[in-house]
Motif scaffolding. Structure first.
Motif: not given
Length: 254
Positions: A157-181
């Motif tokens: 679910g929603e949270g962060a590994f080691d309180g540092y690496l935050g896991l998106n609950q669905e991918p962000w697509s703001h760099w989709r034009e660059e081929g990145l999610l």
């Protein structure tokens, strides 16, 4: 109060005027959602060493309500317990937290990286988001998503590994034009992405875009990447230099 208990094993009965719920809320703000070990005098039968059961030892069966948090190399617990005179009082406890080595695999065996991630983080909570409608998310994105990422979101679910690496609950697509999610990010503004490469999302490599715009590609999947940065001290984005024991800080309401 935690400072008084130190880094080893210890506990204390607190003054009666301390509000146990306020203390639980305070620790939840710091450590995330807790695991309930004892509720109304009944101990969770599944509680064991991997979920903080050692916190209950000093109360010798007198615990009334105890909730626990995994944080670094410690378990932290609070709630209420009966003292030697039978009076229910607020309590605070800490104990050492150790984890076994990540699961080994036989030669030629394909590792289950999510299973390894569960062991590395000591995660014992039930699945946090088992009902995610991935068909709807994927239809909206116009892409299938890596299966291990979907399992990670459902499990943690929603949270962060080691309180540092935050896991998106669905991918962000703001760099989709660059081929990145983007599937995760850090407080240092590094963004963890997949490079959309081919029709099989389980074969997409991980790309890390640092805060200064530098890209670094890793030929592995999502769960494997997280496992490696947690335990591999030589990884470029390692967290093993800062923490000997790892955890997942859940943002779920306590």
């Amino acid at each position: 109060m935690l400072g008084q208990l130190g880094q080893g094993d210890g506990y204390m009965h607190l003054p009666a005027e301390v509000n146990p719920q306020q203390l639980t809320d305070l620790l939840s703000d710091r450590y995330g959602a807790p695991r309930t070990l004892v509720l109304d005098g009944f101990t969770d039968p599944t509680a064991d060493e991997s979920s903080g059961a050692a916190l209950l030892v000093p109360f010798e069966g007198r615990a009334v309500t105890i909730r626990a948090w995994a944080y670094g190399n410690q378990w932290v617990g609070t709630g209420t317990a009966r003292d030697a005179e039978g009076v229910v009082r607020p309590v605070l406890a800490v104990t050492r937290r150790t984890l076994p080595e990540p699961l080994a695999t036989a030669p030629g065996e394909e590792p289950d990286w999510l299973r390894r991630l569960l062991q590395i983080t000591g995660w014992t909570q039930p699945a946090q988001r088992p009902g995610v409608d991935w068909a709807e998310v994927e239809s909206r994105l116009g892409l299938d998503l890596p299966s291990d990422y979907k399992r990670m979101v459902e499990t943690f679910g929603e949270g962060a590994f080691d309180g540092y690496l935050g896991l998106n609950q669905e991918p962000w697509s703001h760099w989709r034009e660059e081929g990145l999610l983007a599937w995760a990010g850090t407080e240092h503004e590094d963004t963890y992405c997949w490079r959309i490469d081919g029709d099989d999302p389980d074969r997409w490599p991980v790309l890390v875009r640092s805060f200064d715009g530098e890209d670094l590609v890793f030929a592995c999947g999502t769960a494997e990447f997280v496992c490696r940065i947690l335990v591999d001290r030589h990884h470029p984005y390692t967290m093993a230099r800062y923490f000997d024991t790892h955890w997942f800080l859940s943002y779920r309401d306590a």
